[in-house]
Design an enzyme around this catalytic site. Structure first.
Site, PDB file in Angstrom:
ATOM      1  N   SER A 199       5.683  -2.090  12.617  1.00 51.70           N
ATOM      2  CA  SER A 199       5.646  -1.358  11.348  1.00 51.70           C
ATOM      3  C   SER A 199       5.601   0.148  11.610  1.00 51.70           C
ATOM      4  O   SER A 199       4.730   0.622  12.348  1.00 51.70           O
ATOM      5  CB  SER A 199       4.396  -1.805  10.576  1.00 51.70           C
ATOM      6  OG  SER A 199       4.300  -1.108   9.368  1.00 51.70           O
ATOM      7  N   THR A 237      19.850  -3.794   0.127  1.00 51.46           N
ATOM      8  CA  THR A 237      20.406  -2.524   0.617  1.00 51.46           C
ATOM      9  C   THR A 237      19.442  -1.895   1.615  1.00 51.46           C
ATOM     10  O   THR A 237      18.231  -1.864   1.379  1.00 51.46           O
ATOM     11  CB  THR A 237      20.630  -1.575  -0.586  1.00 51.46           C
ATOM     12  OG1 THR A 237      21.532  -2.223  -1.475  1.00 51.46           O
ATOM     13  CG2 THR A 237      21.186  -0.233  -0.150  1.00 51.46           C
ATOM     14  N   CYS A 325     -14.740  -4.853   1.622  1.00 51.81           N
ATOM     15  CA  CYS A 325     -15.446  -4.965   0.350  1.00 51.81           C
ATOM     16  C   CYS A 325     -14.417  -5.245  -0.732  1.00 51.81           C
ATOM     17  O   CYS A 325     -13.580  -4.419  -1.024  1.00 51.81           O
ATOM     18  CB  CYS A 325     -16.159  -3.663   0.075  1.00 51.81           C
ATOM     19  SG  CYS A 325     -16.950  -3.605  -1.506  1.00 51.81           S
TER      20      CYS A 325
HETATM   21  N1  PLP Z   1      -0.526  -6.717  11.167  1.00 53.20           N
HETATM   22  C1  PLP Z   1      -1.492  -5.903  11.632  1.00 53.20           C
HETATM   23  C2  PLP Z   1      -2.167  -6.217  12.925  1.00 53.20           C
HETATM   24  C3  PLP Z   1      -1.855  -4.765  10.913  1.00 53.20           C
HETATM   25  O1  PLP Z   1      -2.803  -3.957  11.376  1.00 53.20           O
HETATM   26  C4  PLP Z   1      -1.166  -4.490   9.689  1.00 53.20           C
HETATM   27  C5  PLP Z   1      -1.545  -3.317   8.861  1.00 53.20           C
HETATM   28  O2  PLP Z   1      -2.689  -2.991   8.690  1.00 53.20           O
HETATM   29  C6  PLP Z   1      -0.170  -5.365   9.262  1.00 53.20           C
HETATM   30  C7  PLP Z   1       0.120  -6.473  10.026  1.00 53.20           C
HETATM   31  C8  PLP Z   1       0.595  -5.129   7.995  1.00 53.20           C
HETATM   32  O3  PLP Z   1       1.538  -4.106   8.176  1.00 53.20           O
HETATM   33  P1  PLP Z   1       2.199  -3.355   6.925  1.00 53.20           P
HETATM   34  O4  PLP Z   1       1.153  -2.450   6.366  1.00 53.20           O
HETATM   35  O5  PLP Z   1       3.352  -2.575   7.496  1.00 53.20           O
HETATM   36  O6  PLP Z   1       2.658  -4.397   5.966  1.00 53.20           O
END
Ligand code: PLP
Length: 387
Positions: A199, A237, A325
């Site tokens: 990401s 897209t 929380c």
């Molecule tokens: N997986 C892990 C280990 C993460 O730390 C995160 C985000 O906090 C995600 C998945 C989700 O990613 P995104 O925010 O790009 O959807």
């Protein structure tokens, strides 16, 4: 007031060089990469150059990259995609108890649809054991998904070893590498993975864009149906400014990684050494060495994580706590419970994550402000009094 951001694992600021690279794609280079005219061709070239940059960065081939809207989509696409592609072969999936919700929620959904999911436990440092994984594999196992680094405690899993086990049995292996890509070197061959999620906003790219690496030959059912973008594997897209930004972020990480690892791990180790000297009754969560270079997590006994966060926020310091929380309940972190903390200790955790713009003076400021915050909250705590 001084402002210190120490929550890079939640999200990173977008690098100004990334924004500069993205900008033309909102203006004169706004074309749709699927259009045949010059605007479209220009967009297509930027798309494929970006794909090549990302592929090179993780030692993959460009055709093995599917651009997505981020980590959550990549994780869902991997789990649901493999489950539905291989449901005739088997219905068993293995994952761990410390995964992000982007994995555990689709896993629960698949359970409701008739799949069987084994959730591997972890030891007190947050490590999944290869022996446990070996025992859990059955002839119905179609997918194993274990995260590369945990987002709360920073422990790095022995993915290459776990992936090898899967490879030996001919089972697909997925890793959620959202916390590692851009922060430590990634080589999909050395990791023995078939699928890997990443990401951009976790490594100084824009939010809302990511990718799923899918090894050539891996069977994956599409869950975004529509146009034939991404070779029919993910319709819609292309988010071209986002994808170009992701690629620029990757290049910057490539250039800066060695020096960033060195600098951030030195600051991290300073925190690991000095926080316990300044505050009694704290424990480091996660593995002492096998951990992300930019992440520490401490349990600070007798106080609530939320109170600590709010007090630090008033002093301009942004950190995070493992105890999520929600409006209806105060559930302690599933990760901290999984490493064996009791509910009370799990509530008092503090995650400090560093990044590209963290300065030594930020750490000085935190080390100056945190001990009096803890002392004040402990003085008000009935738990501390009872002790
Ligand atoms: N997986 C892990 C280990 C993460 O730390 C995160 C985000 O906090 C995600 C998945 C989700 O990613 P995104 O925010 O790009 O959807």
């Amino acid at each position: 007031m001084k402002k210190v951001y120490l929550d890079y694992a939640a999200t990173t600021p977008t690098d100004p060089e990334v924004i500069a690279a993205m900008e033309p794609y909102f203006f004169d280079k706004f074309g749709n990469a699927s259009s045949l005219h010059a605007y479209g061709q220009e967009a297509k070239k930027a798309l494929e150059d970006s794909r090549q940059s990302l592929a090179d960065f993780i030692h993959a081939k460009p055709e093995e990259i599917i651009f997505t809207s981020g980590g959550t989509e990549s994780d869902n696409a991997a789990l649901l995609g493999v489950a539905y592609a291989l449901e005739k072969k088997g219905n068993h999936i293995i994952t761990s108890v410390i995964e992000h919700h982007a994995i555990s929620e689709p896993a629960k959904f698949l359970e409701k649809k008739g799949f069987k999911v084994t959730y591997l436990g972890v030891d007190k440092e947050g490590l999944v054991s290869a022996a446990d994984l070996k025992k859990a594999i059955t002839d119905k196992t179609i997918l194993i998904s274990v995260m590369h680094a945990n987002n709360e405690i920073g422990t790095l899993q022995p993915i290459a070893q776990l992936g090898q086990l899967a490879k030996d049995k001919g089972i697909y292996f997925h890793t959620d590498a959202v916390q590692t890509v851009g922060h430590i070197p990634i080589n999909v061959d050395e990791l023995n993975v078939d699928l890997l999620s990443l990401s951009a906003h976790k490594f100084y790219g824009p939010k809302g864009v990511g990718a799923l690496y899918v090894r050539k030959g891996t069977r994956l059912e599409t869950f975004m149906r529509g146009g034939d973008q991404e070779r029919g594997r993910r319709a819609s897209t292309h988010n071209l400014p986002g994808i170009v930004g992701l690629a620029r972020a990757v290049q910057l990480c490539q250039d800066k990684m060695a020096s960033e690892i060195k600098f951030q791990s030195a600051l991290r180790d300073r925190l690991i050494k000095e926080i316990p000297l300044k505050i009694p009754e704290v424990r480091l969560n996660g593995h002492a060495q096998q951990r992300l270079p930019n992440s520490v997590n401490f349990s600070i006994k007798y106080i609530e994580g939320e109170s600590m966060l709010l007090s630090l926020d008033l002093l301009g310091i942004a950190c995070s706590t493992g105890s999520a929380c929600t409006s209806s309940s105060l559930e302690p972190s599933h990760v901290l419970l999984a490493i064996g903390l009791d509910h009370e200790t799990a509530h008092g955790s503090l995650r400090i994550t560093l990044g590209r713009w963290t300065k030594e003076s930020d750490i000085d400021y935190l080390l100056e402000k945190l001990p009096p915050v803890v002392a004040k909250l402990r003085a008000m705590s009935p738990l501390y009094e009872k002790k």
